[in-house]
Design a protein around this motif. Sequence first.
Motif, PDB file in Angstrom:
ATOM      1  N   LEU A 103      85.049  62.032  53.201  1.00  0.00           N
ATOM      2  CA  LEU A 103      86.299  62.350  53.536  1.00  0.00           C
ATOM      3  C   LEU A 103      87.147  61.020  53.625  1.00  0.00           C
ATOM      4  O   LEU A 103      88.452  61.088  52.904  1.00  0.00           O
ATOM      5  CB  LEU A 103      86.319  62.794  54.842  1.00  0.00           C
ATOM      6  N   GLN A 104      86.677  59.964  53.824  1.00  0.00           N
ATOM      7  CA  GLN A 104      87.249  58.600  53.986  1.00  0.00           C
ATOM      8  C   GLN A 104      87.775  58.324  52.474  1.00  0.00           C
ATOM      9  O   GLN A 104      88.713  57.813  51.932  1.00  0.00           O
ATOM     10  CB  GLN A 104      86.542  57.621  54.677  1.00  0.00           C
ATOM     11  N   ASN A 105      86.892  58.422  51.847  1.00  0.00           N
ATOM     12  CA  ASN A 105      86.644  57.739  50.155  1.00  0.00           C
ATOM     13  C   ASN A 105      87.932  58.594  49.375  1.00  0.00           C
ATOM     14  O   ASN A 105      88.389  58.279  48.638  1.00  0.00           O
ATOM     15  CB  ASN A 105      85.264  58.015  49.592  1.00  0.00           C
ATOM     16  N   LEU A 126      94.341  48.829  60.091  1.00  0.00           N
ATOM     17  CA  LEU A 126      94.253  49.480  61.332  1.00  0.00           C
ATOM     18  C   LEU A 126      92.837  49.827  61.430  1.00  0.00           C
ATOM     19  O   LEU A 126      92.271  50.353  62.643  1.00  0.00           O
ATOM     20  CB  LEU A 126      95.022  50.724  61.205  1.00  0.00           C
ATOM     21  N   LYS A 127      91.937  49.773  60.562  1.00  0.00           N
ATOM     22  CA  LYS A 127      90.503  50.197  60.765  1.00  0.00           C
ATOM     23  C   LYS A 127      89.802  49.270  61.752  1.00  0.00           C
ATOM     24  O   LYS A 127      88.740  49.418  62.437  1.00  0.00           O
ATOM     25  CB  LYS A 127      89.466  50.217  59.360  1.00  0.00           C
ATOM     26  N   ILE A 128      90.270  48.132  62.046  1.00  0.00           N
ATOM     27  CA  ILE A 128      89.857  47.248  62.805  1.00  0.00           C
ATOM     28  C   ILE A 128      89.973  47.604  64.176  1.00  0.00           C
ATOM     29  O   ILE A 128      89.223  47.651  65.287  1.00  0.00           O
ATOM     30  CB  ILE A 128      90.505  45.776  62.765  1.00  0.00           C
ATOM     31  N   LEU A 129      91.356  48.208  64.409  1.00  0.00           N
ATOM     32  CA  LEU A 129      91.650  49.075  65.711  1.00  0.00           C
ATOM     33  C   LEU A 129      90.743  50.164  65.891  1.00  0.00           C
ATOM     34  O   LEU A 129      90.348  50.049  67.105  1.00  0.00           O
ATOM     35  CB  LEU A 129      93.124  49.161  65.577  1.00  0.00           C
ATOM     36  N   THR A 130      90.724  51.077  65.005  1.00  0.00           N
ATOM     37  CA  THR A 130      89.815  52.138  65.117  1.00  0.00           C
ATOM     38  C   THR A 130      88.245  51.972  65.583  1.00  0.00           C
ATOM     39  O   THR A 130      87.806  52.339  66.254  1.00  0.00           O
ATOM     40  CB  THR A 130      89.940  53.016  64.062  1.00  0.00           C
ATOM     41  N   THR A 131      88.067  50.726  64.982  1.00  0.00           N
ATOM     42  CA  THR A 131      86.444  50.602  65.152  1.00  0.00           C
ATOM     43  C   THR A 131      86.303  49.812  66.320  1.00  0.00           C
ATOM     44  O   THR A 131      85.317  50.196  67.178  1.00  0.00           O
ATOM     45  CB  THR A 131      86.059  49.360  64.120  1.00  0.00           C
ATOM     46  N   ALA A 132      87.356  49.007  66.723  1.00  0.00           N
ATOM     47  CA  ALA A 132      87.031  48.485  68.298  1.00  0.00           C
ATOM     48  C   ALA A 132      87.095  49.511  69.278  1.00  0.00           C
ATOM     49  O   ALA A 132      86.534  49.540  70.290  1.00  0.00           O
ATOM     50  CB  ALA A 132      88.285  47.472  68.320  1.00  0.00           C
ATOM     51  N   PHE A 133      87.992  50.225  69.037  1.00  0.00           N
ATOM     52  CA  PHE A 133      88.215  51.527  70.066  1.00  0.00           C
ATOM     53  C   PHE A 133      86.892  52.321  70.003  1.00  0.00           C
ATOM     54  O   PHE A 133      86.422  52.370  71.239  1.00  0.00           O
ATOM     55  CB  PHE A 133      89.360  52.553  69.575  1.00  0.00           C
ATOM     56  N   PHE A 134      86.351  52.768  69.084  1.00  0.00           N
ATOM     57  CA  PHE A 134      85.048  53.470  69.266  1.00  0.00           C
ATOM     58  C   PHE A 134      83.852  52.664  69.533  1.00  0.00           C
ATOM     59  O   PHE A 134      83.030  53.170  69.987  1.00  0.00           O
ATOM     60  CB  PHE A 134      84.828  54.287  67.944  1.00  0.00           C
ATOM     61  N   SER A 135      83.956  51.425  69.259  1.00  0.00           N
ATOM     62  CA  SER A 135      82.852  50.373  69.838  1.00  0.00           C
ATOM     63  C   SER A 135      82.857  50.448  71.154  1.00  0.00           C
ATOM     64  O   SER A 135      81.920  50.311  71.906  1.00  0.00           O
ATOM     65  CB  SER A 135      83.020  49.216  69.181  1.00  0.00           C
ATOM     66  N   LEU A 189      95.887  56.475  57.795  1.00  0.00           N
ATOM     67  CA  LEU A 189      95.689  56.868  59.109  1.00  0.00           C
ATOM     68  C   LEU A 189      94.326  57.458  59.535  1.00  0.00           C
ATOM     69  O   LEU A 189      93.189  57.192  60.173  1.00  0.00           O
ATOM     70  CB  LEU A 189      96.851  57.332  59.940  1.00  0.00           C
ATOM     71  N   ILE A 190      94.195  58.484  58.693  1.00  0.00           N
ATOM     72  CA  ILE A 190      92.998  59.722  58.799  1.00  0.00           C
ATOM     73  C   ILE A 190      91.702  58.653  58.462  1.00  0.00           C
ATOM     74  O   ILE A 190      90.619  58.786  59.005  1.00  0.00           O
ATOM     75  CB  ILE A 190      93.092  60.987  58.244  1.00  0.00           C
ATOM     76  N   SER A 191      91.996  57.952  57.431  1.00  0.00           N
ATOM     77  CA  SER A 191      90.841  57.185  56.728  1.00  0.00           C
ATOM     78  C   SER A 191      90.225  56.084  57.830  1.00  0.00           C
ATOM     79  O   SER A 191      89.097  55.811  57.951  1.00  0.00           O
ATOM     80  CB  SER A 191      91.054  56.439  55.611  1.00  0.00           C
ATOM     81  N   CYS A 192      91.359  55.554  58.446  1.00  0.00           N
ATOM     82  CA  CYS A 192      90.668  54.448  59.462  1.00  0.00           C
ATOM     83  C   CYS A 192      90.297  55.036  60.441  1.00  0.00           C
ATOM     84  O   CYS A 192      89.206  54.514  61.092  1.00  0.00           O
ATOM     85  CB  CYS A 192      92.263  53.849  60.016  1.00  0.00           C
ATOM     86  N   LEU A 193      90.550  56.333  60.905  1.00  0.00           N
ATOM     87  CA  LEU A 193      89.942  56.941  62.111  1.00  0.00           C
ATOM     88  C   LEU A 193      88.426  57.523  61.842  1.00  0.00           C
ATOM     89  O   LEU A 193      87.606  57.126  62.553  1.00  0.00           O
ATOM     90  CB  LEU A 193      90.660  58.384  62.566  1.00  0.00           C
ATOM     91  N   SER A 194      88.421  57.798  60.555  1.00  0.00           N
ATOM     92  CA  SER A 194      87.045  58.171  59.831  1.00  0.00           C
ATOM     93  C   SER A 194      85.879  56.994  59.907  1.00  0.00           C
ATOM     94  O   SER A 194      85.059  56.934  60.140  1.00  0.00           O
ATOM     95  CB  SER A 194      87.495  58.909  58.492  1.00  0.00           C
ATOM     96  N   SER A 195      86.875  55.853  59.240  1.00  0.00           N
ATOM     97  CA  SER A 195      85.965  54.793  59.006  1.00  0.00           C
ATOM     98  C   SER A 195      85.486  54.087  60.389  1.00  0.00           C
ATOM     99  O   SER A 195      84.233  53.849  60.519  1.00  0.00           O
ATOM    100  CB  SER A 195      86.818  53.590  58.141  1.00  0.00           C
ATOM    101  N   GLY A 196      86.342  53.933  61.523  1.00  0.00           N
ATOM    102  CA  GLY A 196      85.957  53.437  62.510  1.00  0.00           C
ATOM    103  C   GLY A 196      84.935  54.175  63.365  1.00  0.00           C
ATOM    104  O   GLY A 196      83.819  53.943  63.702  1.00  0.00           O
ATOM    105  N   PHE A 197      85.120  55.621  63.515  1.00  0.00           N
ATOM    106  CA  PHE A 197      84.002  56.585  64.138  1.00  0.00           C
ATOM    107  C   PHE A 197      82.534  56.248  63.171  1.00  0.00           C
ATOM    108  O   PHE A 197      81.623  56.103  63.778  1.00  0.00           O
ATOM    109  CB  PHE A 197      84.493  58.034  64.229  1.00  0.00           C
ATOM    110  N   ALA A 198      82.860  56.740  62.150  1.00  0.00           N
ATOM    111  CA  ALA A 198      81.587  56.578  61.080  1.00  0.00           C
ATOM    112  C   ALA A 198      80.885  55.157  61.266  1.00  0.00           C
ATOM    113  O   ALA A 198      79.547  55.202  61.423  1.00  0.00           O
ATOM    114  CB  ALA A 198      81.806  56.913  59.766  1.00  0.00           C
ATOM    115  N   GLY A 199      81.553  54.179  61.022  1.00  0.00           N
ATOM    116  CA  GLY A 199      80.894  52.822  61.227  1.00  0.00           C
ATOM    117  C   GLY A 199      80.321  52.637  62.454  1.00  0.00           C
ATOM    118  O   GLY A 199      79.193  52.024  62.689  1.00  0.00           O
ATOM    119  N   VAL A 200      80.784  53.087  63.695  1.00  0.00           N
ATOM    120  CA  VAL A 200      80.369  52.625  64.974  1.00  0.00           C
ATOM    121  C   VAL A 200      79.055  53.677  65.364  1.00  0.00           C
ATOM    122  O   VAL A 200      78.105  53.238  65.805  1.00  0.00           O
ATOM    123  CB  VAL A 200      81.354  52.774  65.970  1.00  0.00           C
TER     124      VAL A 200
END
Length: 348
Positions: A103-105, A126-135, A189-200
């Motif tokens: 989805l992100q790609n 902003l993916k830094i922010l979402t990654t931090a949040f999910f971490s 924004l949706i990509s950043c949310l997807s990236s953050g959650f998937a990465g964590v």
Amino acid sequence: MTNTEVNQYLKYGTLALVTFQTTFNVLLLRYSRLEKSGDEGKKYFESTLVLMAEVVKFIVCISLLVFQNGWVLSKSAEIFYKEIIANIHETRKLSLPSALYTLQNTLLIVAISNLDAATFQVTYQLKILTTAFFSVLLLGKQLSGRQWVALFILMTGVICVQLPTGASKITDATSLQSHQSIIGLVAVLISCLSSGFAGVFYEKLLKHGNQKSIIIRNLQLGVFSLIFGSLGVLLSLQNIREFGFFFGYTPIIWTIVFVQAFGGLVIAATMKYADNILKGFATSISIILSSVCSYFILNDFKFNLMFIVGALMVICATYFYGVSPKKESLRSPDMEELIEAEKKVTDV
């Protein structure tokens, strides 16, 4: 040449590589969406590009598995069957992150179609922010005060970049541009949310799952990525039947396929040899290069005060988020042990 010198070359080599890969991928994608091609200006289908990148990535991972086993095909096939097909309970855990990555790609192509390369690069941080949040949420990580401040600066910088540049006459052109900006922003924004959650989520599986090999994990991820990528192709099957699977493909598109496919390997190399400060530095250089190239080469971007201020804030935030006292680590001890174990496995 000592091991320290070799590690230094590898560290700065991966820095240059990740900078080049990030910048080149964004600029090529933006150029491919601006370029006139096909009948009636139709361009390549995003779904086929995403699928082809996953196919190439999967082939690369298979090649790495074979290389790791001394180019013995029978042994590699046995490991593939045992760890991926027979161990379906473990493999299916990767279905969620692979769906999110697919989805992100796809959304990143939508975003870069509607935003210039410079604005996209800054906003995507902003993916830094979402990654931090999910971490914090999923892994229980604790952020330092400096990191919280950096995240606040990051948010402020992105908002500055997205603010309108001032009053202007409302025309059909400006209305269309505003509409495109909104679509691009939502996609990012949706990509950043997807990236953050998937990465964590992927990191959590690497740390706490039974499978510790990153190569095997990437193959497990690749199996579902191929499935979800194929589903995306099926959704646009009518147009693909009419124009062909490789409609609109040029040498530029094929270059994007390979750049995206090798992007995962570049990230893995960065994780192995570079630190967070260098990764932040690479991101900063990439933002600057994307902005300059977008202005001088693509001619789809104009510098303004709010963009410059916002971009500088994002660059500073990215750098300071990666800087932490030696007693702190941006990766948990479990992740450090995992990376060290992976080094022993992959070092030849």
